[in-house]
Write a protein that holds these residues in place. Structure first.
Motif, PDB file in Angstrom:
ATOM      1  N   GLU A  95      35.887  15.074  16.120  1.00 32.84           N
ATOM      2  CA  GLU A  95      36.176  14.257  17.296  1.00 32.84           C
ATOM      3  C   GLU A  95      35.653  14.911  18.569  1.00 32.84           C
ATOM      4  O   GLU A  95      35.556  16.133  18.669  1.00 32.84           O
ATOM      5  N   TYR A  96      35.309  14.051  19.540  1.00 28.72           N
ATOM      6  CA  TYR A  96      34.930  14.532  20.858  1.00 28.72           C
ATOM      7  C   TYR A  96      35.630  13.652  21.887  1.00 28.72           C
ATOM      8  O   TYR A  96      36.184  12.596  21.540  1.00 28.72           O
ATOM      9  N   PRO A  97      35.673  14.023  23.146  1.00 28.88           N
ATOM     10  CA  PRO A  97      36.533  13.336  24.123  1.00 28.88           C
ATOM     11  C   PRO A  97      36.366  11.823  24.193  1.00 28.88           C
ATOM     12  O   PRO A  97      37.343  11.104  24.369  1.00 28.88           O
ATOM     13  N   SER A  98      35.144  11.310  24.051  1.00 28.81           N
ATOM     14  CA  SER A  98      34.923   9.868  24.211  1.00 28.81           C
ATOM     15  C   SER A  98      34.606   9.172  22.891  1.00 28.81           C
ATOM     16  O   SER A  98      33.922   8.155  22.865  1.00 28.81           O
ATOM     17  N   TYR A 162      46.520  -6.764  27.962  1.00 22.39           N
ATOM     18  CA  TYR A 162      45.155  -6.539  28.440  1.00 22.39           C
ATOM     19  C   TYR A 162      45.020  -5.386  29.436  1.00 22.39           C
ATOM     20  O   TYR A 162      44.266  -4.441  29.178  1.00 22.39           O
ATOM     21  N   ILE A 163      45.717  -5.434  30.535  1.00 18.90           N
ATOM     22  CA  ILE A 163      45.500  -4.409  31.560  1.00 18.90           C
ATOM     23  C   ILE A 163      45.811  -3.009  31.033  1.00 18.90           C
ATOM     24  O   ILE A 163      44.974  -2.097  31.126  1.00 18.90           O
ATOM     25  N   ASP A 164      46.995  -2.824  30.467  1.00 15.84           N
ATOM     26  CA  ASP A 164      47.361  -1.490  29.965  1.00 15.84           C
ATOM     27  C   ASP A 164      46.438  -1.014  28.838  1.00 15.84           C
ATOM     28  O   ASP A 164      45.993   0.146  28.852  1.00 15.84           O
ATOM     29  N   PRO A 165      46.123  -1.861  27.840  1.00 16.86           N
ATOM     30  CA  PRO A 165      45.181  -1.418  26.800  1.00 16.86           C
ATOM     31  C   PRO A 165      43.791  -1.088  27.345  1.00 16.86           C
ATOM     32  O   PRO A 165      43.158  -0.126  26.893  1.00 16.86           O
ATOM     33  N   ILE A 166      43.310  -1.872  28.293  1.00 16.96           N
ATOM     34  CA  ILE A 166      41.987  -1.596  28.861  1.00 16.96           C
ATOM     35  C   ILE A 166      41.995  -0.258  29.593  1.00 16.96           C
ATOM     36  O   ILE A 166      41.064   0.548  29.461  1.00 16.96           O
ATOM     37  N   VAL A 167      43.046  -0.002  30.355  1.00 19.39           N
ATOM     38  CA  VAL A 167      43.166   1.288  31.042  1.00 19.39           C
ATOM     39  C   VAL A 167      43.200   2.421  30.016  1.00 19.39           C
ATOM     40  O   VAL A 167      42.548   3.462  30.185  1.00 19.39           O
ATOM     41  N   ASP A 168      43.942   2.215  28.932  1.00 21.61           N
ATOM     42  CA  ASP A 168      44.048   3.235  27.882  1.00 21.61           C
ATOM     43  C   ASP A 168      42.678   3.578  27.306  1.00 21.61           C
ATOM     44  O   ASP A 168      42.327   4.753  27.151  1.00 21.61           O
ATOM     45  N   VAL A 169      41.884   2.555  26.996  1.00 21.38           N
ATOM     46  CA  VAL A 169      40.557   2.782  26.413  1.00 21.38           C
ATOM     47  C   VAL A 169      39.625   3.445  27.422  1.00 21.38           C
ATOM     48  O   VAL A 169      38.901   4.395  27.097  1.00 21.38           O
ATOM     49  N   LEU A 170      39.638   2.963  28.648  1.00 15.83           N
ATOM     50  CA  LEU A 170      38.724   3.517  29.649  1.00 15.83           C
ATOM     51  C   LEU A 170      39.076   4.957  30.018  1.00 15.83           C
ATOM     52  O   LEU A 170      38.187   5.749  30.362  1.00 15.83           O
ATOM     53  N   GLU A 171      40.336   5.311  29.936  1.00 14.82           N
ATOM     54  CA  GLU A 171      40.696   6.711  30.165  1.00 14.82           C
ATOM     55  C   GLU A 171      40.136   7.598  29.054  1.00 14.82           C
ATOM     56  O   GLU A 171      39.748   8.741  29.298  1.00 14.82           O
ATOM     57  N   LYS A 172      40.094   7.057  27.833  1.00 18.72           N
ATOM     58  CA  LYS A 172      39.488   7.807  26.728  1.00 18.72           C
ATOM     59  C   LYS A 172      37.981   7.936  26.915  1.00 18.72           C
ATOM     60  O   LYS A 172      37.385   8.959  26.583  1.00 18.72           O
ATOM     61  N   GLN A 173      37.358   6.880  27.419  1.00 15.17           N
ATOM     62  CA  GLN A 173      35.903   6.884  27.575  1.00 15.17           C
ATOM     63  C   GLN A 173      35.445   7.586  28.853  1.00 15.17           C
ATOM     64  O   GLN A 173      34.250   7.835  29.017  1.00 15.17           O
ATOM     65  N   ASN A 174      36.374   7.872  29.732  1.00 19.45           N
ATOM     66  CA  ASN A 174      36.050   8.574  30.978  1.00 19.45           C
ATOM     67  C   ASN A 174      36.951   9.801  31.119  1.00 19.45           C
ATOM     68  O   ASN A 174      37.764   9.892  32.044  1.00 19.45           O
ATOM     69  N   PRO A 175      36.812  10.755  30.211  1.00 20.95           N
ATOM     70  CA  PRO A 175      37.705  11.917  30.227  1.00 20.95           C
ATOM     71  C   PRO A 175      37.436  12.826  31.428  1.00 20.95           C
ATOM     72  O   PRO A 175      36.333  12.844  31.978  1.00 20.95           O
ATOM     73  N   VAL A 176      38.461  13.535  31.804  1.00 20.76           N
ATOM     74  CA  VAL A 176      38.318  14.551  32.844  1.00 20.76           C
ATOM     75  C   VAL A 176      38.232  15.900  32.139  1.00 20.76           C
ATOM     76  O   VAL A 176      39.196  16.359  31.521  1.00 20.76           O
TER      77      VAL A 176
END
Length: 373
Positions: A95-98, A162-176
């Motif tokens: 696995e990797y961050p995104s 929708y909003i919460d799941p989308i935020v969840d996915v985008l946080e995974k795809q935009n890791p800090v």
């Protein structure tokens, strides 16, 4: 001659043969004994192979040390198939961050009435659908999701589905991480720049419903994840919100210089016609690429009843509509496409992609993404 041959052992002289040394029962026992010894040797060799990489005290001993040492020992034995199967767990390097959406190819699929899927939003995402749709109803200051009032449930809200799941996915795809921060990638690992089209179909009046939609977009807005119009140019973002289901969009888009982070669905059948809505100046069309990424229409309304596939006349009508929208910089989507029989559905899908339309309107996600059509 016989003497010479005997020196090579072909005819042993003066030495009793094995069968002469042992009586028949003893001879059989000797063979059994030798076979037992051979079996023990083979078992020992297999035990060595199976136990390779374990400590001297058996399987219960936990090896410690650098990961590269464990990896070297792991790769030293076993078949490549077993190696590939066990590698992720053995090494912890898979696995990797995104990697949440790794291996999913984005497809120009619109998940029509997406909330009907067993897993709203995520199911469409899993097959590569770049577009999803939620029907929303204003109720007691919140937005409930469903096609009809009989389907509404206080737990199934625009935020929860929708909003919460989308935020969840985008946080995974935009890791800090120590390498990146403040990225604006969309939900697909294979294409960071592919936006997710989020269609919000208003089932209650725009005047009471859209302010609720606008407020619930806040988590995406705060993270700078919405495609926006600055008043001069469009700045692409991970999510592009499109309002649909209302005929009163002029209130939202009439002021061309006002910045906003949402867009509206244009009426495809009106583009380029005398009935098209105009701005207050009476000269400029209300809908263009700054207001509407897409223009849509019912397929049946656009071309009439369809038999096994679009006729040549119907196909040319679709081509004309798509061309008129394209001249404005607007893509197209046709809803109310036939679902059954399956052959007819597949025929029409192929024809629409041949035009081509911007998004394929789909209810059966698996068939559209992986079916043989």
């Amino acid at each position: 001659m016989l003497a010479k041959l005997s020196s090579f052992g072909f005819i042993p002289q003066g030495r009793p043969r094995i069968r002469d040394r042992f009586a028949p029962p003893s001879y059989v026992a000797y063979l059994v004994f030798m076979m037992l010894i051979l079996a023990l040797v083979i078992q020992y060799l297999f035990a060595l192979a199976d136990g390779h990489g374990h400590g001297p005290h058996g399987d219960d001993e936990v090896e410690t040390g650098p990961v590269n040492v464990a990896l070297v020992e792991f790769t030293a034995s076993g078949h490549i198939g077993k190696f590939v199967q066990e590698w992720p767990e053995k090494t912890g390097l898979s696995e990797y961050p995104s990697s949440f959406t790794r291996g999913i190819e984005p497809k120009n699929i619109h998940s029509h009435n997406d909330y009907w899927q067993k897993v709203p939003f995520y199911q469409g995402l899993s097959v590569g659908a770049v577009s999803t749709e939620a029907d929303v109803w204003a109720h007691d200051g919140d937005l409930l999701v469903g096609h009809e009032k009989t389907a509404l449930d206080a737990k199934r809200t625009f935020r929860s589905l929708y909003i919460d799941p989308i935020v969840d996915v985008l946080e995974k795809q935009n890791p800090v991480t120590e390498y990146v921060n403040n990225t604006r990638c969309g939900p697909f690992d294979e294409n960071c720049f592919q936006t997710l089209y989020l269609w919000v179909d208003l089932k209650t009046g725009a005047k009471e419903t859209w302010p609720l939609v606008d407020a619930q977009l806040a988590p995406l807005r705060e993270r700078n994840w919405l495609t926006r119009w600055t008043g001069k140019v469009i700045i692409p973002g991970p999510v592009t919100v499109i309002g649909t289901g209302s005929s009163n969009w002029e209130v939202l888009i009439a002021n061309k210089t006002r910045p906003r982070d949402y867009f509206v669905d244009a009426p495809l059948l009106e583009i380029g016609t005398k009935s098209e809505q105009m701005h207050t100046d009476g000269k400029t069309p209300l809908y263009d690429s700054a207001s509407s990424p897409f223009a849509t229409s019912s397929l049946i309304t656009a071309v009439g009843p369809i038999k096994g596939e679009l006729s040549e006349k119907q196909f040319k009508k679709i081509e004309g509509l798509v061309k008129a929208a394209k001249e404005r910089g607007i893509l197209t989507r046709f809803w109310e496409t036939p679902n059954w029989p399956t052959r007819r559905r597949h025929n029409i899908w192929r024809q629409l992609l041949d035009v081509p339309v911007g998004l394929l309107n789909v209810d059966d996600l698996e068939d559209a993404a992986y079916g043989d059509w």
